[in-house]
Design a protein around this motif. Sequence first.
Motif, PDB file in Angstrom:
ATOM      1  N   PHE A  54       0.852  -1.186   0.000  1.00  0.00           N
ATOM      2  CA  PHE A  54       0.000   0.000   0.000  1.00  0.00           C
ATOM      3  C   PHE A  54       0.888   1.236   0.000  1.00  0.00           C
ATOM      4  N   VAL A  55       0.262   2.388  -0.257  1.00  0.00           N
ATOM      5  CA  VAL A  55       0.995   3.646  -0.381  1.00  0.00           C
ATOM      6  C   VAL A  55       0.453   4.639   0.638  1.00  0.00           C
ATOM      7  N   LEU A  56       1.360   5.358   1.302  1.00  0.00           N
ATOM      8  CA  LEU A  56       0.993   6.392   2.264  1.00  0.00           C
ATOM      9  C   LEU A  56       1.418   7.755   1.735  1.00  0.00           C
ATOM     10  N   GLU A  57       0.506   8.713   1.817  1.00  0.00           N
ATOM     11  CA  GLU A  57       0.769  10.079   1.359  1.00  0.00           C
ATOM     12  C   GLU A  57       0.680  11.026   2.555  1.00  0.00           C
ATOM     13  N   VAL A  58       1.766  11.724   2.848  1.00  0.00           N
ATOM     14  CA  VAL A  58       1.759  12.683   3.947  1.00  0.00           C
ATOM     15  C   VAL A  58       0.915  13.888   3.545  1.00  0.00           C
ATOM     16  N   ILE A  59      -0.091  14.192   4.348  1.00  0.00           N
ATOM     17  CA  ILE A  59      -0.984  15.313   4.068  1.00  0.00           C
ATOM     18  C   ILE A  59      -0.225  16.630   4.263  1.00  0.00           C
ATOM     19  N   ASP A  60      -0.411  17.553   3.336  1.00  0.00           N
ATOM     20  CA  ASP A  60       0.257  18.864   3.394  1.00  0.00           C
ATOM     21  C   ASP A  60       1.776  18.714   3.397  1.00  0.00           C
ATOM     22  N   GLY A  61       2.276  17.738   2.652  1.00  0.00           N
ATOM     23  CA  GLY A  61       3.719  17.540   2.577  1.00  0.00           C
ATOM     24  C   GLY A  61       4.112  16.994   1.218  1.00  0.00           C
ATOM     25  N   ASN A  62       5.386  16.679   1.056  1.00  0.00           N
ATOM     26  CA  ASN A  62       5.877  16.157  -0.224  1.00  0.00           C
ATOM     27  C   ASN A  62       6.420  14.739  -0.088  1.00  0.00           C
ATOM     28  N   LYS A  63       6.044  14.059   0.993  1.00  0.00           N
ATOM     29  CA  LYS A  63       6.591  12.739   1.274  1.00  0.00           C
ATOM     30  C   LYS A  63       5.578  11.645   0.957  1.00  0.00           C
ATOM     31  N   VAL A  64       6.094  10.532   0.428  1.00  0.00           N
ATOM     32  CA  VAL A  64       5.283   9.366   0.086  1.00  0.00           C
ATOM     33  C   VAL A  64       6.014   8.126   0.593  1.00  0.00           C
ATOM     34  N   TYR A  65       5.251   7.190   1.166  1.00  0.00           N
ATOM     35  CA  TYR A  65       5.822   5.932   1.636  1.00  0.00           C
ATOM     36  C   TYR A  65       5.239   4.777   0.820  1.00  0.00           C
ATOM     37  N   LEU A  66       6.107   3.941   0.267  1.00  0.00           N
ATOM     38  CA  LEU A  66       5.691   2.714  -0.403  1.00  0.00           C
ATOM     39  C   LEU A  66       5.949   1.559   0.558  1.00  0.00           C
ATOM     40  N   ASP A 231       5.253   9.292  35.126  1.00  0.00           N
ATOM     41  CA  ASP A 231       6.651   8.882  34.951  1.00  0.00           C
ATOM     42  C   ASP A 231       6.899   8.493  33.500  1.00  0.00           C
ATOM     43  N   ASN A 232       6.637   9.427  32.602  1.00  0.00           N
ATOM     44  CA  ASN A 232       6.776   9.155  31.170  1.00  0.00           C
ATOM     45  C   ASN A 232       8.255   9.107  30.785  1.00  0.00           C
ATOM     46  N   VAL A 233       8.668   8.021  30.140  1.00  0.00           N
ATOM     47  CA  VAL A 233      10.080   7.862  29.772  1.00  0.00           C
ATOM     48  C   VAL A 233      10.286   7.952  28.261  1.00  0.00           C
ATOM     49  N   ALA A 234       9.268   8.403  27.525  1.00  0.00           N
ATOM     50  CA  ALA A 234       9.367   8.501  26.066  1.00  0.00           C
ATOM     51  C   ALA A 234       9.323   9.958  25.622  1.00  0.00           C
ATOM     52  N   ASN A 235      10.084  10.272  24.588  1.00  0.00           N
ATOM     53  CA  ASN A 235      10.045  11.589  23.954  1.00  0.00           C
ATOM     54  C   ASN A 235       9.366  11.468  22.590  1.00  0.00           C
ATOM     55  N   TRP A 236       8.433  12.358  22.314  1.00  0.00           N
ATOM     56  CA  TRP A 236       7.812  12.395  20.995  1.00  0.00           C
ATOM     57  C   TRP A 236       8.741  13.159  20.066  1.00  0.00           C
ATOM     58  N   ILE A 237       9.164  12.509  18.967  1.00  0.00           N
ATOM     59  CA  ILE A 237      10.123  13.117  18.050  1.00  0.00           C
ATOM     60  C   ILE A 237       9.419  13.856  16.922  1.00  0.00           C
ATOM     61  N   ASP A 238       8.449  13.192  16.308  1.00  0.00           N
ATOM     62  CA  ASP A 238       7.798  13.784  15.143  1.00  0.00           C
ATOM     63  C   ASP A 238       6.401  13.198  14.993  1.00  0.00           C
ATOM     64  N   GLU A 239       5.550  13.905  14.261  1.00  0.00           N
ATOM     65  CA  GLU A 239       4.191  13.447  13.989  1.00  0.00           C
ATOM     66  C   GLU A 239       3.855  13.766  12.538  1.00  0.00           C
ATOM     67  N   GLU A 240       3.117  12.871  11.890  1.00  0.00           N
ATOM     68  CA  GLU A 240       2.685  13.095  10.514  1.00  0.00           C
ATOM     69  C   GLU A 240       1.226  12.691  10.361  1.00  0.00           C
ATOM     70  N   ASP A 241       0.459  13.525   9.673  1.00  0.00           N
ATOM     71  CA  ASP A 241      -0.899  13.175   9.268  1.00  0.00           C
ATOM     72  C   ASP A 241      -0.814  12.565   7.878  1.00  0.00           C
ATOM     73  N   ILE A 242      -1.396  11.380   7.723  1.00  0.00           N
ATOM     74  CA  ILE A 242      -1.161  10.587   6.519  1.00  0.00           C
ATOM     75  C   ILE A 242      -2.469  10.040   5.963  1.00  0.00           C
ATOM     76  N   LYS A 243      -2.548   9.996   4.647  1.00  0.00           N
ATOM     77  CA  LYS A 243      -3.658   9.354   3.950  1.00  0.00           C
ATOM     78  C   LYS A 243      -3.147   8.067   3.325  1.00  0.00           C
ATOM     79  N   VAL A 244      -3.903   6.977   3.506  1.00  0.00           N
ATOM     80  CA  VAL A 244      -3.481   5.689   2.965  1.00  0.00           C
ATOM     81  C   VAL A 244      -4.194   5.421   1.648  1.00  0.00           C
ATOM     82  N   HIS A 245      -3.470   4.817   0.720  1.00  0.00           N
ATOM     83  CA  HIS A 245      -4.022   4.409  -0.576  1.00  0.00           C
ATOM     84  C   HIS A 245      -3.811   2.910  -0.712  1.00  0.00           C
ATOM     85  N   TYR A 246      -4.922   2.167  -0.794  1.00  0.00           N
ATOM     86  CA  TYR A 246      -4.827   0.712  -0.939  1.00  0.00           C
ATOM     87  C   TYR A 246      -4.844   0.331  -2.414  1.00  0.00           C
TER      88      TYR A 246
END
Length: 246
Positions: A54-66, A231-246
């Motif tokens: 499947f293919v992922l398209e980052v909303i409001d961005g120029n990135k695509v994941y195959l 007692d949170n031991v995780a750091n949030w690094i990044d977030e992306e809103d993504i649309k999936v294409h099946y």
Amino acid sequence: MKKLFLILFTVSLSAQVPAIVEVEEWVSDNPKKLVEMFNHWTDLEAEQNGVYSFVLEVIDGNKVYLCRTFDDMGQMVKKEEDRWGDEGWQSKTFQNWDKKYDWQDFSSVNPERLMTHVFYHWEELSYIPEGMNLAEQLPKLKFRRNITMDIQNGDGNWDKFQNQIKAGIENDKKLKNNYVRLMYSPVYGGIRGADFLMIVMDESRASYYKGLEKRNKKRDSDDDWNSIQNDNVANWIDEEDIKVHY
């Protein structure tokens, strides 16, 4: 990472969720056109190698994941071995893909592959509401909120993080917070070096944020939830809103 690699062969997995996901990370001057071409490619590729992609398209961005999914590492390695050469599935896929698009079409969107990642699914850190058939719901769940997280250095912090996530899931069940969240870790690569990739699914961007607001109202007024988060031991690094294409 060595510990994670050993776990790959010992943990049983939910049949509804792919155990291994290979992710090609791309950027493009025309991501929508790249998505169109990748969608056609994945259809043709599946005819050759039987892999669900499947293919992922980052909303409001120029990135695509195959993305390609596998039952286990052995299947992924075997498919990779069968990929190359004149008789490999990639060459055969390209011959069919070339009937609709050519190299000029592809190069016109200025595509650049940044990296390939391989992720492993943590079943025990994922949340699928009881009774939900995820396979039936997936066609409706076109939105993804991808959150990359890093575990802080410190003795026992990996165990603390896992226990915190598990406790949070049980508390959300108590609060009747129903949503779909999958947790993955990188076997190879990893987005911005993160230890975990958390994927929350919904039908749309609007419905996700509306649902998140409702969930957080319940959580913020719940003493158990606040205690879990103290007692949170995780750091949030990044977030992306993504649309999936099946």
